[in-house]
Design a protein around this motif. Structure first.
Motif, PDB file in Angstrom:
ATOM      1  N   LEU A 183       0.836  -1.203   0.000  1.00 15.97           N
ATOM      2  CA  LEU A 183       0.000   0.000   0.000  1.00 15.97           C
ATOM      3  C   LEU A 183       0.871   1.253   0.000  1.00 15.97           C
ATOM      4  O   LEU A 183       0.584   2.221  -0.717  1.00 15.97           O
ATOM      5  N   LEU A 184       1.955   1.224   0.785  1.00 14.43           N
ATOM      6  CA  LEU A 184       2.860   2.362   0.816  1.00 14.43           C
ATOM      7  C   LEU A 184       3.548   2.546  -0.535  1.00 14.43           C
ATOM      8  O   LEU A 184       3.772   3.681  -0.977  1.00 14.43           O
ATOM      9  N   PHE A 185       3.875   1.449  -1.203  1.00 10.19           N
ATOM     10  CA  PHE A 185       4.469   1.546  -2.540  1.00 10.19           C
ATOM     11  C   PHE A 185       3.510   2.240  -3.501  1.00 10.19           C
ATOM     12  O   PHE A 185       3.914   3.110  -4.286  1.00 10.19           O
ATOM     13  N   ALA A 186       2.218   1.868  -3.451  1.00 10.86           N
ATOM     14  CA  ALA A 186       1.224   2.498  -4.319  1.00 10.86           C
ATOM     15  C   ALA A 186       1.103   3.990  -4.006  1.00 10.86           C
ATOM     16  O   ALA A 186       0.993   4.823  -4.919  1.00 10.86           O
ATOM     17  N   ALA A 187       1.139   4.325  -2.713  1.00 10.51           N
ATOM     18  CA  ALA A 187       1.049   5.738  -2.335  1.00 10.51           C
ATOM     19  C   ALA A 187       2.285   6.502  -2.787  1.00 10.51           C
ATOM     20  O   ALA A 187       2.184   7.639  -3.284  1.00 10.51           O
ATOM     21  N   ASP A 188       3.458   5.900  -2.628  1.00 12.23           N
ATOM     22  CA  ASP A 188       4.692   6.548  -3.086  1.00 12.23           C
ATOM     23  C   ASP A 188       4.683   6.743  -4.600  1.00 12.23           C
ATOM     24  O   ASP A 188       5.128   7.782  -5.107  1.00 12.23           O
TER      25      ASP A 188
END
Length: 225
Positions: free
Chosen positions: A49-54
């Motif tokens: 999820l953090l990768f998608a947000a980044d």
């Protein structure tokens, strides 16, 4: 009658003195391994999820998109990642100490330092989390690994190496990303920092997968020893 009492007392087994037998220190790590498997899976999901947000934040920094929605998503994903990491780190350290104590019973000659170091190293930034942790982990692996029928040598410690390298690379990329972001004075610098952050996210996912393999394999070996 008095003689018989003396004789019966003399034949009675007395409780042992001194330290308890080494094998009494053994505790099964399987319950902790199960909890860790779940927690590491949650960590992997939050990192994705953090990768998608980044990635969304990176794309929005080109100046053609609204950055606010991605900024909010990034803040939320970062919070969720930290919430998942904290209990995972605690349970991992407890498990790591447990298997180190067990390994010291199986093969004490493999270790130069006491089992307390399995906890203490995590208070030494980066070096403790990588090199020192790797040294203890390889000893734990060697202590529990069955011997090969042909070469009488321990099974390959590749899962330990893969976990240690991917975890160390993920932490290094995260550190570099933070430094780059703090030093950036233009959008180009921020975008470069986000690219490194995205690489760090993916490396953490890979490290979580290897950690599950390492944890479950070591726990199974010790439970069957």
């Amino acid at each position: 009658m008095g003689g018989s009492l003396v004789m019966s007392f003399g034949t009675r087994s007395l409780p042992p003195l001194g330290a308890p037998p080494a094998r009494s220190l053994l505790r099964s790590p399987r319950g902790l391994a199960t909890a860790l498997t779940v927690l590491l899976g949650v960590c992997a999901v939050t990192r994705l999820l953090l990768f998608a947000a980044d990635a969304g934040w990176y794309l929005s920094l080109d100046g053609t998109r609204d950055t606010d929605p991605w900024g909010r998503l990034l803040a939320m994903a970062t919070s969720l990642t930290l919430l998942a990491m904290l209990p995972t780190a605690v349970v991992f350290v407890v498990w790591f100490h447990r298997v180190r104590v067990n390994a010291g019973v199986f093969a004490p000659e493999l270790f130069r330092r006491g089992p307390g170091w399995a906890i203490g190293i995590w208070f030494i930034p980066f070096v403790g989390w990588t090199f020192l942790a790797y040294g203890i982990a390889t000893g734990v692996w060697a202590a529990g690994a069955p011997k090969s029928s042909r070469a009488a040598a321990p099974l390959s410690a590749a899962p330990v190496t893969a976990w240690s390298v991917s975890f160390g690379a993920a932490m290094l990329a995260s550190l570099v990303s933070g430094r780059m972001g703090a030093a950036a004075e233009a959008q180009a610098g921020l975008r470069a920092a986000e690219l490194v952050a995205m690489a760090s996210d993916l490396l953490f996912v890979v490290a979580a997968g290897f950690a599950v393999l390492f944890v479950r394999k070591v726990s199974a070996m010790q439970a069957s020893a």
